[in-house]
Motif scaffolding. Structure first.
Motif, short mmCIF file in Angstrom:
data_model
loop_
_atom_site.label_atom_id
_atom_site.label_comp_id
_atom_site.label_asym_id
_atom_site.label_seq_id
_atom_site.Cartn_x
_atom_site.Cartn_y
_atom_site.Cartn_z
N TYR A 92 9.37 2.63 -0.27
CA TYR A 92 8.68 1.55 0.44
C TYR A 92 7.43 1.15 -0.35
O TYR A 92 6.88 1.96 -1.11
CB TYR A 92 8.28 2.00 1.85
CG TYR A 92 9.41 1.90 2.86
CD1 TYR A 92 9.44 0.86 3.79
CD2 TYR A 92 10.44 2.83 2.87
CE1 TYR A 92 10.47 0.76 4.72
CE2 TYR A 92 11.48 2.73 3.79
CZ TYR A 92 11.49 1.70 4.72
OH TYR A 92 12.51 1.59 5.63
N HIS A 93 7.00 -0.09 -0.15
CA HIS A 93 5.86 -0.60 -0.92
C HIS A 93 4.81 -1.22 -0.02
O HIS A 93 5.13 -2.00 0.88
CB HIS A 93 6.33 -1.65 -1.92
CG HIS A 93 5.25 -2.17 -2.82
ND1 HIS A 93 4.38 -1.35 -3.52
CD2 HIS A 93 4.89 -3.45 -3.14
CE1 HIS A 93 3.55 -2.09 -4.23
NE2 HIS A 93 3.82 -3.36 -4.01
N ILE A 94 3.55 -0.87 -0.27
CA ILE A 94 2.40 -1.54 0.37
C ILE A 94 1.78 -2.40 -0.72
O ILE A 94 1.20 -1.89 -1.68
CB ILE A 94 1.38 -0.54 0.92
CG1 ILE A 94 2.04 0.45 1.88
CG2 ILE A 94 0.23 -1.28 1.61
CD1 ILE A 94 1.12 1.56 2.35
N ALA A 95 1.91 -3.71 -0.58
CA ALA A 95 1.46 -4.64 -1.61
C ALA A 95 0.02 -5.08 -1.37
O ALA A 95 -0.50 -4.97 -0.26
CB ALA A 95 2.37 -5.86 -1.65
N GLY A 96 -0.60 -5.59 -2.42
CA GLY A 96 -1.91 -6.20 -2.30
C GLY A 96 -1.78 -7.62 -1.76
O GLY A 96 -0.67 -8.09 -1.48
N PRO A 97 -2.89 -8.35 -1.64
CA PRO A 97 -2.86 -9.70 -1.07
C PRO A 97 -2.02 -10.66 -1.90
O PRO A 97 -1.92 -10.54 -3.12
CB PRO A 97 -4.33 -10.12 -1.06
CG PRO A 97 -5.01 -9.21 -2.05
CD PRO A 97 -4.25 -7.93 -2.01
N ALA A 98 -1.43 -11.64 -1.22
CA ALA A 98 -0.51 -12.57 -1.88
C ALA A 98 -1.19 -13.42 -2.93
O ALA A 98 -0.53 -13.96 -3.82
CB ALA A 98 0.14 -13.47 -0.82
N THR A 99 -2.51 -13.58 -2.86
CA THR A 99 -3.24 -14.40 -3.82
C THR A 99 -3.48 -13.68 -5.15
O THR A 99 -3.91 -14.29 -6.12
CB THR A 99 -4.60 -14.81 -3.25
OG1 THR A 99 -5.34 -13.63 -2.87
CG2 THR A 99 -4.43 -15.72 -2.04
N SER A 100 -3.23 -12.37 -5.19
CA SER A 100 -3.55 -11.58 -6.37
C SER A 100 -2.40 -11.56 -7.37
O SER A 100 -1.26 -11.24 -7.03
CB SER A 100 -3.89 -10.14 -5.96
OG SER A 100 -3.95 -9.30 -7.09
N VAL A 101 -2.71 -11.87 -8.63
CA VAL A 101 -1.72 -11.82 -9.70
C VAL A 101 -1.25 -10.38 -9.92
O VAL A 101 -0.05 -10.12 -10.07
CB VAL A 101 -2.29 -12.39 -11.01
CG1 VAL A 101 -1.29 -12.22 -12.15
CG2 VAL A 101 -2.65 -13.85 -10.83
N ALA A 102 -2.19 -9.43 -9.91
CA ALA A 102 -1.83 -8.03 -10.12
C ALA A 102 -0.90 -7.54 -9.01
O ALA A 102 0.09 -6.84 -9.26
CB ALA A 102 -3.09 -7.16 -10.18
N ASP A 113 14.08 5.94 7.40
CA ASP A 113 14.51 6.26 6.03
C ASP A 113 13.34 6.30 5.04
O ASP A 113 13.55 6.38 3.84
CB ASP A 113 15.54 5.24 5.54
CG ASP A 113 14.98 3.83 5.44
OD1 ASP A 113 13.97 3.54 6.13
OD2 ASP A 113 15.53 3.02 4.68
N CYS A 114 12.11 6.27 5.58
CA CYS A 114 10.94 6.24 4.70
C CYS A 114 10.53 7.66 4.31
O CYS A 114 9.93 8.38 5.11
CB CYS A 114 9.77 5.52 5.36
SG CYS A 114 8.27 5.48 4.34
N THR A 115 10.85 8.04 3.08
CA THR A 115 10.41 9.35 2.57
C THR A 115 9.47 9.20 1.37
O THR A 115 8.91 10.19 0.90
CB THR A 115 11.61 10.20 2.12
OG1 THR A 115 12.25 9.56 1.00
CG2 THR A 115 12.61 10.38 3.25
N ALA A 116 9.29 7.95 0.89
CA ALA A 116 8.43 7.72 -0.26
C ALA A 116 7.75 6.36 -0.14
O ALA A 116 8.40 5.36 0.21
CB ALA A 116 9.23 7.79 -1.57
N VAL A 117 6.45 6.33 -0.44
CA VAL A 117 5.66 5.10 -0.36
C VAL A 117 4.91 4.91 -1.67
O VAL A 117 4.24 5.82 -2.15
CB VAL A 117 4.65 5.16 0.81
CG1 VAL A 117 3.76 3.91 0.81
CG2 VAL A 117 5.38 5.31 2.14
N TYR A 118 5.02 3.72 -2.21
CA TYR A 118 4.27 3.32 -3.40
C TYR A 118 3.29 2.22 -2.98
O TYR A 118 3.71 1.13 -2.58
CB TYR A 118 5.22 2.82 -4.48
CG TYR A 118 4.57 2.05 -5.60
CD1 TYR A 118 3.50 2.58 -6.32
CD2 TYR A 118 5.04 0.78 -5.96
CE1 TYR A 118 2.92 1.86 -7.35
CE2 TYR A 118 4.47 0.07 -7.00
CZ TYR A 118 3.40 0.61 -7.69
OH TYR A 118 2.81 -0.09 -8.71
#
Length: 337
Positions: free
Chosen positions: A185-195, A239-244
């Motif tokens: 699973y992924h926790i992303a940064g804000p949508a305005t950020s290129v990174a 099914d969440c056993t890993a988070v990035y």
């Protein structure tokens, strides 16, 4: 009230007990001056209030010995580290830096930023790309002003350099899958950020290339509280056993949120972050992370722009990225063990 008379180079030379030529060398950042002599001259400059004539220096040497730095976001951890590295490199090479921040109320394009920098006494410009601008691919720097862009995405008109944001995510996903996790699973940064966009793309495509399910993305704002809220929600994904997470603050917040919801880290859920920004801030730090070389990025950007200032051609259209390094701590469980 009478204005004080202008302090001359001769006045400084007399105060420091050196020749005017030596004062000139110090003022121009020449390396051909002994350290103790330089200190004595600089002390005399400070005492008398002498200010070098930078316009005259530019006429004589063709350069101001000043690099402009454009930033969209001064508060982000990585941007602060990059700025510190540029400043340190500039100081080591006898340069100063001039800062320009692009606020919300201004035209947020490369052209507008560089046009403003053209009005200042700078020899070249480094743009730290926090957001994608509409003119990124079409922007062409002025012939008289070298520009380097800190961006993972290359352009045909300017040299670029950045951390390998995409590859960083690929490495993080590969590491977690290698530990036996079936998806990430992924926790992303804000949508305005290129990174944030590049890290999310790297995560998604790393899973797709392996034919693995791509879970829904949780969007954060780089802050720990948003990671905490994501952690609370992720605790209910069976099914969440890993988070990035796209940075360490959100990763650390996610760990706390998962634990608050009754999950154990790493026994139930493994967590990995990006940037290694919590060292020295969080005691007994257990978060595994992908360390980005922000110092290397800043120094390389400075080297690229000053090489252009000295007449050297620096390649454009090339993806020049600096890889991340995995730092293993105690927030990831190897399910194969």
């Amino acid at each position: 009230m009478n204005r004080p008379s202008t302090i001359s180079m001769q006045d400084v030379a007399k105060e420091a007990g050196v020749s005017p030529q030596t004062v000139s060398r110090v003022a121009n950042g020449s390396a051909a001056v002994k350290a103790e002599t330089r200190e004595r001259v600089e002390a005399a400059m400070h005492k008398l209030g002498y200010r070098p004539n930078y316009a005259a220096r530019a006429l004589k040497h063709g350069r101001f010995k000043d690099i402009g730095v454009v930033m969209f976001n001064m508060s982000a951890y990585g941007n602060v580290r990059i700025l510190n590295a540029i400043s340190a490199a500039a100081n080591e090479h006898g340069y100063a830096i001039t800062m320009l921040t692009i606020g919300q109320g201004r035209e947020r394009t490369l052209r507008a930023a560089v046009e403003r920098m053209k009005q200042l006494p700078v020899d070249g410009v480094i743009v730290v790309m926090e957001e994608q601008t509409a003119d990124f691919l079409s922007f062409e720097p002025p012939a008289e002003l070298p520009v380097v862009i800190i961006s993972e995405r290359p352009t045909d008109h300017c040299p670029t350099v950045d951390a390998d944001q995409y590859g960083c995510s690929e490495d993080a996903v590969r590491y977690l899958l290698g530990c036996g996790h079936r998806t990430v699973y992924h926790i992303a940064g804000p949508a305005t950020s290129v990174a944030a966009e590049n890290r999310a793309d790297g995560w998604r495509q790393a899973l797709e290339r392996r034919g693995l399910p791509v879970p829904p993305v949780y969007i954060g704002d780089w802050e720990a509280d948003s990671g905490y809220q994501a952690g609370l929600a992720l605790a209910h994904e069976p099914d969440c056993t890993a988070v990035y997470a796209a940075n360490d603050q959100m990763a650390y917040g996610a760990m706390l949120g998962l634990r608050a919801a009754g999950k154990r880290v790493p026994e139930d859920v493994s967590v990995i972050g990006v940037d290694d920004s919590l060292v020295g801030t969080v005691p007994r730090l257990e978060l595994t992370t992908m360390r980005l070389d922000f110092d290397g990025i800043g120094r390389e950007a400075f080297a690229m722009v000053t090489r252009q200032c000295e007449g050297e051609t620096v390649p454009t259209g090339v993806k020049h990225v600096i890889p991340a390094t995995l730092v293993e701590r105690a927030s990831v469980r190897d399910l194969n063990a």
